[in-house]
Structures are given as structure tokens and as C-alpha cells.
Enzyme design. Structure first.
Site, PDB file in Angstrom:
ATOM      1  N   LYS A 266       0.945  -1.210   0.127  1.00  0.00           N
ATOM      2  CA  LYS A 266      -0.129   0.092   0.129  1.00  0.00           C
ATOM      3  C   LYS A 266       0.733   1.225   0.101  1.00  0.00           C
ATOM      4  O   LYS A 266       0.435   2.144  -0.775  1.00  0.00           O
ATOM      5  CB  LYS A 266      -0.851   0.058   1.358  1.00  0.00           C
ATOM      6  CG  LYS A 266      -2.334  -0.959   0.900  1.00  0.00           C
ATOM      7  CD  LYS A 266      -3.133  -0.343   1.976  1.00  0.00           C
ATOM      8  CE  LYS A 266      -4.165  -1.609   2.164  1.00  0.00           C
ATOM      9  NZ  LYS A 266      -5.654  -1.397   1.188  1.00  0.00           N
TER      10      LYS A 266
ATOM     11  N   LYS B 183      -4.627 -10.516  -7.997  1.00  0.00           N
ATOM     12  CA  LYS B 183      -5.349 -11.075  -7.148  1.00  0.00           C
ATOM     13  C   LYS B 183      -6.979 -10.668  -7.366  1.00  0.00           C
ATOM     14  O   LYS B 183      -7.014  -9.505  -7.546  1.00  0.00           O
ATOM     15  CB  LYS B 183      -5.133 -10.980  -5.697  1.00  0.00           C
ATOM     16  CG  LYS B 183      -5.603 -11.817  -4.913  1.00  0.00           C
ATOM     17  CD  LYS B 183      -5.311 -11.663  -3.192  1.00  0.00           C
ATOM     18  CE  LYS B 183      -6.456 -11.063  -2.512  1.00  0.00           C
ATOM     19  NZ  LYS B 183      -6.315 -11.146  -1.055  1.00  0.00           N
TER      20      LYS B 183
ATOM     21  N   LYS C 116     -11.993  -7.454  -3.807  1.00  0.00           N
ATOM     22  CA  LYS C 116     -13.032  -6.343  -3.905  1.00  0.00           C
ATOM     23  C   LYS C 116     -12.526  -4.936  -3.589  1.00  0.00           C
ATOM     24  O   LYS C 116     -13.146  -4.048  -3.471  1.00  0.00           O
ATOM     25  CB  LYS C 116     -14.179  -6.781  -2.736  1.00  0.00           C
ATOM     26  CG  LYS C 116     -13.296  -6.425  -1.459  1.00  0.00           C
ATOM     27  CD  LYS C 116     -13.820  -7.816  -0.746  1.00  0.00           C
ATOM     28  CE  LYS C 116     -12.804  -7.746   0.833  1.00  0.00           C
ATOM     29  NZ  LYS C 116     -12.875  -8.896   1.365  1.00  0.00           N
TER      30      LYS C 116
HETATM   31  P1  AMP Z   1      -9.905 -10.634   2.532  1.00  0.00           P
HETATM   32  O1  AMP Z   1     -11.250 -10.669   1.935  1.00  0.00           O
HETATM   33  O2  AMP Z   1      -8.877  -9.983   1.947  1.00  0.00           O
HETATM   34  O3  AMP Z   1      -9.807 -10.422   4.155  1.00  0.00           O
HETATM   35  O4  AMP Z   1      -9.718 -12.242   2.475  1.00  0.00           O
HETATM   36  C1  AMP Z   1     -10.300 -13.221   3.585  1.00  0.00           C
HETATM   37  C2  AMP Z   1      -9.817 -14.514   3.306  1.00  0.00           C
HETATM   38  O5  AMP Z   1     -10.025 -14.961   1.927  1.00  0.00           O
HETATM   39  C3  AMP Z   1      -8.612 -14.796   3.599  1.00  0.00           C
HETATM   40  O6  AMP Z   1      -7.910 -15.944   3.865  1.00  0.00           O
HETATM   41  C4  AMP Z   1      -7.743 -14.454   1.977  1.00  0.00           C
HETATM   42  O7  AMP Z   1      -6.514 -15.076   1.761  1.00  0.00           O
HETATM   43  C5  AMP Z   1      -8.878 -14.998   1.069  1.00  0.00           C
HETATM   44  N1  AMP Z   1      -9.183 -14.606  -0.305  1.00  0.00           N
HETATM   45  C6  AMP Z   1      -9.286 -13.130  -0.461  1.00  0.00           C
HETATM   46  N2  AMP Z   1      -9.184 -13.099  -1.789  1.00  0.00           N
HETATM   47  C7  AMP Z   1      -8.818 -14.129  -2.274  1.00  0.00           C
HETATM   48  C8  AMP Z   1      -8.542 -14.491  -3.612  1.00  0.00           C
HETATM   49  N3  AMP Z   1      -8.510 -13.898  -4.656  1.00  0.00           N
HETATM   50  N4  AMP Z   1      -7.917 -15.889  -3.765  1.00  0.00           N
HETATM   51  C9  AMP Z   1      -7.988 -16.668  -2.652  1.00  0.00           C
HETATM   52  N5  AMP Z   1      -8.281 -16.620  -1.532  1.00  0.00           N
HETATM   53  C10 AMP Z   1      -8.674 -15.108  -1.243  1.00  0.00           C
END
Ligand code: AMP
Length: 330
Positions: A111, A193, A196
């Protein structure tokens, strides 16, 4: 039974990446582990949030957990801020983490490198609060997506250091990263990746969006001009990502899908991927509606917080005793 813990930070709406990389796996784990799953709302506010939107995202997140099949009879489901001990242990961990360790954490580094301004102290010490979440419950295993592995490793380092200094206090946790689907990529830029938080409407499938939109996003996913379905993330990141998504949901091996598409075009392949994804998401959305209408969320969270808090209180007492913070507690 070994203990497992994980959290999701719904700073936006949950995506197909969250579903494949995290949510879906939790459901499998609830039969084999003593599972704790929470909504990391304190982590959400490390970046600015609109309060009304945040509230909706948190509620939706719990509803989606339940819709995916997490069973409050089998696992403990709670909201992070309902258990006040998290913030307190988080502070203690802040005081037991070196700046050098935080400077190496890629999430903050990225970031900063992107030139984002107004980054908060909370974002910087985010991994310390996450370590507190994990160490509080003596979690043996922590399932996370690939991007979160580094944070779990920090929790291990902190736990080991604390144990060495003040005697056995924390279980040293192990990260668990699922092999297929640990990193689902954006449909519009498969080198990034699926997320959102990026302003990437076409690349990111939102679990609660209209299914017709989901289908469209998959049909217009960026691919390449090589014109064969093959798993080669380096040269064909788009196709490889679609193969990963398909395989993660359908359970069919990537090799077997590739074999079925020999000599066939991308259009047909995308149609099948869209069908697999849309069928799964439609089921999830139906279940989500049922959960919201049933009004069970409040009770689930109340029970979960009570159970989590009993454990958290004990652990925090132990830690404070070891540190010499408490005067009269033995
Ligand atoms: P976050 O939404 O970034 O807080 O992620 C919540 C969980 O979902 C974490 O374990 C992330 O690593 C997983 N996660 C989020 N985005 C992805 C993605 N594109 N592919 C795989 N896992 C994801």
C-alpha cells in the site's frame, strides 16, 4: 481434537476469491477440528469505512458463513469486537513485535509503495491484532489464503518469542493454505488477485451480485490468443485462473478438464466455467436469503461471543499474570 481458527475481514462485499480461498474450506473443517470462525470487524476499520455500509457487510458476512454451511452447533462463530479481549491482547502483542518485523509485512509495504496516503497506525499494526486473534484461542491451525500466510508466520514468531521469554503461554500456530484456489486471480487482469478492494468491477465476482452479471463477467474474462485450454499460469494466466476456479468448485481435476477441452475453443470452455460457478453461487444466494429471513444471526453471534469470551478471558489473564501486569491475581 485439534483447534482451528480463521477470520474474514469483510471490508467490502465477499467475493468468489473469499469463497474458494477461505469460506468453503471452513465448512469442510468443522467436522474434523474444533473450529472458531469470526468476522474481523476491527480489522475492517484499518481503512476508512462508511458505517452503514460496514454494518451491512458484517451482517451479510455472517449470513454468508451460515449459508455456506457453517453450523453453529459444530463451530464457534462470533464478531471480533464482541470479545473485548482481542484489542487488549492486540496491544500486548504490539509491545512484543519489532518495527523491523512489521516493516517486512507485504500488505502494508504494498500500500505504501502504491503511494496510498493517509495510511493509519492500525493498518501498520494490523498483523499484531491478527496474531492476538490467533494466539488467544491456542489455535493449532489457521486456514488462510496465500496472501495471509506471512501474517500467520508473524504470529508464530511472536508466540515462540513470548514462550521462550516467559514460559509456555501460547500454542505456536501453523498456517494452512489450500493447494487449489489459494489465489484466485482477477478476471480482467489475471496477473492480479481477485479483490473487492481494487476498483475492478469486471474482474471480481461478488457472491451476492446478480447471477446474470456473474455469467457475463466470466464470459468476458481476459484470456490470450494461444487458443488452447492448458494450465500454464505464466503464459496463460487467464485460462489457468478459469481452470483453477472450475476445479476448486467442481472438484474435477485440472488435468481432466484440460483433457476434455482438447481441440475446443475458449467460448465453450468459458460457458462451462460460468455454468459451474453460477450454479454454485445461486445455491449460496438461496441459502443466504433463507438465513436472513430466519432472523437467527443475533442469537448465533451472542452464543458465539459468550463461548469465545470464556476462553479469551482465561488466556488474557494468563498473559497478564506472566507479564506482571496484574497485582493480585495469582
Ligand atoms: P480478505 O477478503 O482479503 O480479508 O480475505 C479473507 C480470506 O479470503 C483470506 O484468507 C484471503 O486470503 C482469502 N482470499 C481473499 N481473496 C482471495 C483470492 N482472490 N483468492 C484466494 N483467496 C482469497
Amino acid at each position: 481434537m485439534k483447534r482451528m481458527l480463521s477470520g474474514i475481514k469483510p471490508s467490502g462485499q465477499l467475493t468468489l476469491g473469499n469463497y474458494i480461498g477461505a469460506l468453503r474450506n471452513f465448512v469442510k473443517y468443522q467436522d474434523d477440528y474444533e473450529l472458531f470462525v469470526f468476522v474481523a470487524n476491527l480489522h475492517c476499520i484499518t481503512v476508512p469505512q462508511d458505517p452503514a455500509q460496514l454494518k451491512k457487510n458484517l451482517k451479510d458476512c455472517i449470513a454468508i458463513y451460515l449459508a455456506c454451511g457453517l453450523d453453529p452447533e459444530k463451530c464457534t462463530l462470533f464478531l471480533q469486537s464482541d470479545v473485548l479481549e482481542h484489542a487488549q491482547l492486540g496491544w500486548i502483542i504490539d509491545c512484543n513485535t519489532y518495527l523491523g518485523e512489521l516493516n517486512r509485512q507485504t500488505q502494508f509495504k504494498d500500500k505504501k509503495a502504491k503511494g496510498e496516503t493517509n495510511l493509519t497506525a492500525g493498518l501498520y499494526t494490523y498483523p499484531c491484532l491478527m496474531a492476538a486473534d490467533i494466539l488467544m484461542y491456542d489455535a493449532d491451525y489457521v486456514p488462510v489464503g496465500a496472501d495471509q500466510k506471512q501474517h500467520v508466520e508473524l504470529a508464530r514468531d511472536v508466540a515462540e518469542r513470548f514462550n521462550n521469554r516467559l514460559g509456555d503461554t501460547f500454542v505456536v500456530p501453523e498456517p494452512v493454505v489450500a493447494e487449489v484456489g489459494a489465489k484466485i486471480m482477477s478476471l480482467s487482469d489475471p496477473t492480479k488477485k481477485m479483490s473487492k478492494s481494487e476498483n475492478d468491477d469486471k474482474g471480481c465476482i461478488i457472491l451476492l451480485e446478480d447471477i446474470a452479471i456473474t455469467r457475463k463477467k466470466i464470459m468476458s474474462a481476459v484470456t490470450d490468443s494461444l487458443a488452447y485450454v492448458r494450465f500454464d499460469p505464466e503464459n496463460q494466466p487467464g485460462i489457468s485462473n478459469l481452470l483453477t476456479i472450475h476445479s476448486a468448485i467442481s472438484g474435477e481435476s485440472i488435468d481432466s478438464i484440460v483433457a476434455r477441452y482438447e481441440g475446443k475453443g475458449y467460448g465453450e470452455f468459458k460457458k462451462e466455467v460460468a455454468e459451474v460457478v453460477c450454479t454454485e453461487i445461486q445455491k449460496l444466494q438461496d441459502e443466504y436469503k433463507r438465513v436472513i429471513e430466519s432472523g437467527i444471526i443475533e442469537k448465533v453471534l451472542e452464543d458465539g461471543a459468550n463461548k469465545a469470551q470464556r476462553i479469551a478471558r482465561k488466556k488474557l489473564n494468563k498473559v497478564q499474570r506472566k507479564l506482571g501486569l496484574d497485582i493480585f491475581r495469582k
